[in-house]
Design an enzyme around this catalytic site. Structure first.
Site, short mmCIF file in Angstrom:
data_model
loop_
_atom_site.label_atom_id
_atom_site.label_comp_id
_atom_site.label_asym_id
_atom_site.label_seq_id
_atom_site.Cartn_x
_atom_site.Cartn_y
_atom_site.Cartn_z
N SER A 10 8.70 6.79 10.84
CA SER A 10 8.22 7.98 10.46
C SER A 10 8.24 8.74 9.45
O SER A 10 9.38 8.85 8.83
CB SER A 10 8.27 9.07 12.01
N HIS A 61 7.11 8.74 20.29
CA HIS A 61 7.44 10.03 19.13
C HIS A 61 6.03 10.53 18.40
O HIS A 61 5.76 11.65 18.53
CB HIS A 61 8.01 9.38 17.95
N ASN A 62 5.01 9.73 18.06
CA ASN A 62 3.78 9.79 18.03
C ASN A 62 2.98 10.79 18.91
O ASN A 62 2.18 11.66 18.62
CB ASN A 62 2.76 8.79 17.42
N GLU A 110 4.21 14.08 18.75
CA GLU A 110 3.19 14.64 17.82
C GLU A 110 1.98 15.05 17.93
O GLU A 110 1.77 16.26 17.58
CB GLU A 110 3.40 13.43 16.54
N TYR A 111 1.30 14.35 18.68
CA TYR A 111 -0.16 14.72 19.00
C TYR A 111 0.01 16.10 20.13
O TYR A 111 -0.55 17.04 19.68
CB TYR A 111 -0.60 13.62 20.02
N LYS A 148 8.89 4.88 18.75
CA LYS A 148 8.10 5.24 17.82
C LYS A 148 6.65 5.85 18.53
O LYS A 148 6.02 7.02 18.02
CB LYS A 148 7.79 4.42 16.66
N ALA A 197 0.89 -1.17 0.06
CA ALA A 197 0.07 0.24 -0.08
C ALA A 197 0.87 1.16 -0.03
O ALA A 197 2.14 1.03 -0.17
CB ALA A 197 -0.97 -0.12 1.29
N VAL A 198 0.46 2.50 0.46
CA VAL A 198 1.22 3.80 0.31
C VAL A 198 2.64 3.62 0.86
O VAL A 198 3.69 3.78 0.23
CB VAL A 198 0.47 4.92 0.56
N MET A 199 2.56 3.09 2.00
CA MET A 199 3.89 3.10 2.67
C MET A 199 4.71 2.02 2.32
O MET A 199 5.97 2.44 2.03
CB MET A 199 3.75 2.90 4.33
N SER A 246 -2.50 -9.08 -2.38
CA SER A 246 -3.40 -9.07 -3.53
C SER A 246 -2.19 -8.65 -4.87
O SER A 246 -1.82 -7.46 -4.81
CB SER A 246 -4.47 -8.18 -3.78
N ARG A 280 -8.61 15.81 21.11
CA ARG A 280 -9.12 14.93 20.00
C ARG A 280 -10.45 14.24 19.99
O ARG A 280 -11.47 14.42 19.45
CB ARG A 280 -8.26 14.11 19.26
N ARG A 317 -5.57 9.23 52.60
CA ARG A 317 -5.56 7.67 52.32
C ARG A 317 -5.24 6.91 53.41
O ARG A 317 -5.74 5.81 53.62
CB ARG A 317 -4.21 7.67 51.19
N ASN A 327 2.67 0.29 12.17
CA ASN A 327 2.70 1.05 13.58
C ASN A 327 2.31 -0.07 14.58
O ASN A 327 1.05 -0.22 15.24
CB ASN A 327 1.79 1.96 13.42
P1 NBP Z 1 -2.43 -0.36 5.57
O1 NBP Z 1 -2.20 -0.04 6.72
O2 NBP Z 1 -3.65 0.43 4.67
O3 NBP Z 1 -2.51 -1.58 5.24
C1 NBP Z 1 -2.74 -2.08 3.82
C2 NBP Z 1 -1.89 -3.20 3.47
O4 NBP Z 1 -1.98 -4.40 4.18
C3 NBP Z 1 -1.89 -3.69 1.93
O5 NBP Z 1 -0.94 -3.99 1.40
C4 NBP Z 1 -2.97 -5.23 2.32
O6 NBP Z 1 -3.01 -6.05 1.29
C5 NBP Z 1 -2.32 -5.55 3.58
N1 NBP Z 1 -3.01 -6.64 4.41
C6 NBP Z 1 -4.09 -6.34 5.05
BR1 NBP Z 1 -4.95 -4.76 5.18
N2 NBP Z 1 -4.63 -7.52 5.82
C7 NBP Z 1 -3.64 -8.59 5.32
C8 NBP Z 1 -3.44 -9.71 5.42
N3 NBP Z 1 -4.39 -10.56 6.43
N4 NBP Z 1 -2.60 -10.69 5.21
C9 NBP Z 1 -1.83 -9.77 4.35
N5 NBP Z 1 -1.64 -8.64 3.75
C10 NBP Z 1 -2.69 -7.82 4.44
O7 NBP Z 1 -1.19 0.40 4.53
P2 NBP Z 1 -0.20 1.71 4.84
O8 NBP Z 1 -0.94 2.91 5.18
O9 NBP Z 1 0.88 1.72 3.67
O10 NBP Z 1 0.43 1.40 6.20
C11 NBP Z 1 1.31 0.34 6.29
C12 NBP Z 1 1.95 0.12 7.67
O11 NBP Z 1 2.67 1.25 7.99
C13 NBP Z 1 0.70 0.10 8.78
O12 NBP Z 1 0.99 -0.49 9.74
C14 NBP Z 1 0.50 1.65 9.29
O13 NBP Z 1 0.23 1.83 10.60
C15 NBP Z 1 2.19 2.05 9.20
N6 NBP Z 1 2.35 3.46 8.98
C16 NBP Z 1 1.75 4.14 8.17
C17 NBP Z 1 2.08 5.56 8.08
C18 NBP Z 1 1.19 6.58 7.13
O14 NBP Z 1 1.55 7.79 7.16
N7 NBP Z 1 0.41 6.05 6.23
C19 NBP Z 1 3.08 6.10 8.70
C20 NBP Z 1 3.86 5.26 9.50
C21 NBP Z 1 3.50 3.88 9.71
P3 NBP Z 1 -4.06 -5.82 0.18
O15 NBP Z 1 -3.61 -4.87 -0.86
O16 NBP Z 1 -4.00 -7.36 -0.32
O17 NBP Z 1 -5.44 -5.49 0.77
#
Ligand code: NBP
Length: 482
Positions: free
Chosen positions: A135, A192-193, A196-197, A189, A18-20, A41, A294, A452, A109
């Protein structure tokens, strides 16, 4: 199925695109590393290769077996999937296909106690498990994040150079270092968050004061934050605050901030920080206020019902806008010192509780770039801990002590003016109260101890004698040694 890695050429694999995950994979590839790609997938893997295949050398894989087989030994796999159960599922699948000495890195995270559990369980199977806090959001993942890897020191030897090559660099120093054993990377981490809050809440309170006490519009407030970003408050969060405030809404032509619903969300790391602080007995009041603020903002029904409640006799708005602006700047700086001081206290407490031997100066160093709380200020924190690694509180470091002395009158004026104007400043106010409590020669806790002892025979200590004492409250009220 037996996995051979004949012809394996990838130095690292990333699963979870995904994005990260995809941005980190691209960052690794751009730094000359061959990266094996895997996602539950296949569509995400193919999209990454189609859109960014030119970033470097990628190995496309579909199954976990193919993925593992593509990796040079010791195999290094970075998991970037949703925290919680998905992470456990992926770890299990990988562990079944990997061999002793291989390294699994969880860059999500994760809750640090999960990381402690996972590390212990994988160690029993001969695998290295590294819980790495990352981060910087998606932009940082692509262009240089701050990375906080925990886990076995030996695994850092195989992993460190690779992670350091993709981390942000400040003055030639990578924003990545080995943090300590098992869950320490994710713990750090998490804190750190939490910081950040607090930082975001403090900035929000400053913004609110400009809007409601001085009547400034978003453009004018953006100018103030832009100016602040060239001084002691220079930081990523102050910089993006100005950007957000300047943004116009295409639909209405108004400032975007004025059409965004004022209910802040959270994903959980702030809440985890506060829960952990409660367990460790560390008063992270600024972080807690930020998390609660929040939650309060999100109590939309309750807030709607409460609009119009009595405000009392409100004071006049500040007459000297320039002075009040400077007061807010000073209050923000001093409250920020408190938030960091509390966060570092929590890190010291976690380090002691879990025997992690964490080094605060190292953390300040790797937070100077790449991460969301990156700030000029971190150099001062690094200097303070370099000078005295066992500082009882950051507030006591000569630089910060002087900074607060300079800010103190402004800080009090801001909190009292906000209170008289009926403007909420929970983080400014609680940070100031924390400071006043910390420096107080005597706290009301003596009375608490008396109460107490009265209702629960919990005993108390005396100022003039060793040991524990109890007053026979329901008897003749004489004192006995407990
Ligand atoms: P997401 O947290 O949205 O997770 C999506 C990914 O997890 C996809 O690749 C998805 O696969 C996979 N996935 C899931 Br959901 N369930 C699964 C399973 N049972 N088995 C295998 N794969 C599975 O992605 P993200 O926002 O890129 O973040 C990734 C990690 O980095 C998270 O732990 C997040 O907390 C952490 N993080 C995020 C940020 C940020 O700014 N977004 C910053 C720092 C850390 P699929 O494509 O097949 O559905």
């Amino acid at each position: 199925m037996t996995i051979t890695n004949e012809g394996a050429r990838a130095q690292i694999g990333v699963t979870g695109l995904a994005v990260m995950g995809s941005n980190i994979a691209r960052n690794l590839a751009r730094h000359g590393h061959t990266v094996a790609l895997h996602n539950r997938s296949i569509a995400k893997t193919d999209a990454l290769i189609a859109e960014h295949g030119g970033d470097g050398d990628f190995v496309r894989t579909e199954t976990v077996e193919e993925f593992v087989a593509a990796l040079q030994k010791p195999r290094r796999v970075l998991i970037m999937v949703k925290a919680g159960d998905p992470t456990d599922a992926v770890i299990e699948e990988l562990a079944a296909a990997m061999e002793p000495g291989d390294i699994i890195i969880d860059g999500g995270n994760a809750l640090y106690t999960d990381t402690i559990r996972r590390e212990a369980s994988l160690r029993e199977r001969g695998l290295h498990f590294v819980g790495a806090g990352i981060s910087g959001g998606e932009e940082g993942a692509l262009n240089g994040p701050s990375i906080m890897p925990g886990g076995p020191k030996e695994s850092y030897e195989a992993l460190g150079p690779l992670l350091e090559s993709i981390a942000a660099q400040v003055d030639g120093t990578p924003c990545c270092t080995h943090i300590g054993p098992d869950g320490s990377g994710h713990f750090v981490k998490m804190v750190h968050n939490g910081i950040e809050y607090a930082d975001m809440q403090l900035i929000g309170e400053a913004y609110n004061l400009f809007r409601d006490a001085l009547g400034y519009d978003a453009d004018k407030i953006a100018e103030v934050f832009t100016e602040w970003n060239s001084g002691d408050l220079e930081s990523y969060l102050v910089e993006i605050t100005a950007e957000v405030l300047k943004q116009k809404d295409a639909k209405t032509g108004k400032a975007l901030v004025d059409v965004i619903v004022d209910a802040a969300e959270q994903k959980g790391t702030g809440r985890w920080t506060v829960k952990s602080a409660l367990d460790l007995g560390v008063p992270v009041t600024g972080i807690a206020e930020a998390v609660f603020a929040r939650a309060l903002s999100g109590s939309r029904e309750q807030r709607k019902a409460a609009v119009g409640l009595a405000s009392g006799q409100l004071a006049d708005k500040p007459a000297d806008a320039a002075q009040f602006t400077e007061d807010i700047r000073q209050a923000l700086y001093a409250s920020k010192v408190v938030a960091y001081a509390q966060g570092f206290d929590q890190i010291a407490a976690g380090s002691a509780e879990y025997d992690w031997d964490l080094h605060p100066a190292d953390l300040a160093t790797i937070w100077r770039g790449g991460c969301i709380i990156r700030a000029r200020f971190l150099n001062r924190i690094k200097d303070a801990y370099d000078e005295n690694p066992t500082l009882p509180s950051l507030i006591l470091a000569p630089y910060f002590r002087d900074a607060i002395e300079t800010a103190i009158d402004s800080w009090r004026r801001v909190v009292s003016t906000a209170t008289l104007l009926g403007i909420p400043v929970p983080a400014f106010a609680s940070s100031l109260s924390y400071y006043d409590a910390l420096r107080a020669e005597r706290l009301p806790a003596a009375l608490t101890q008396g109460q107490r002892d009265f209702f629960g025979a919990h005993t108390y200590e005396r100022t003039d004698a060793e040991g524990k004492f109890h007053t026979l409250w329901s008897g003749d009220r004489s004192e006995v040694q407990a």
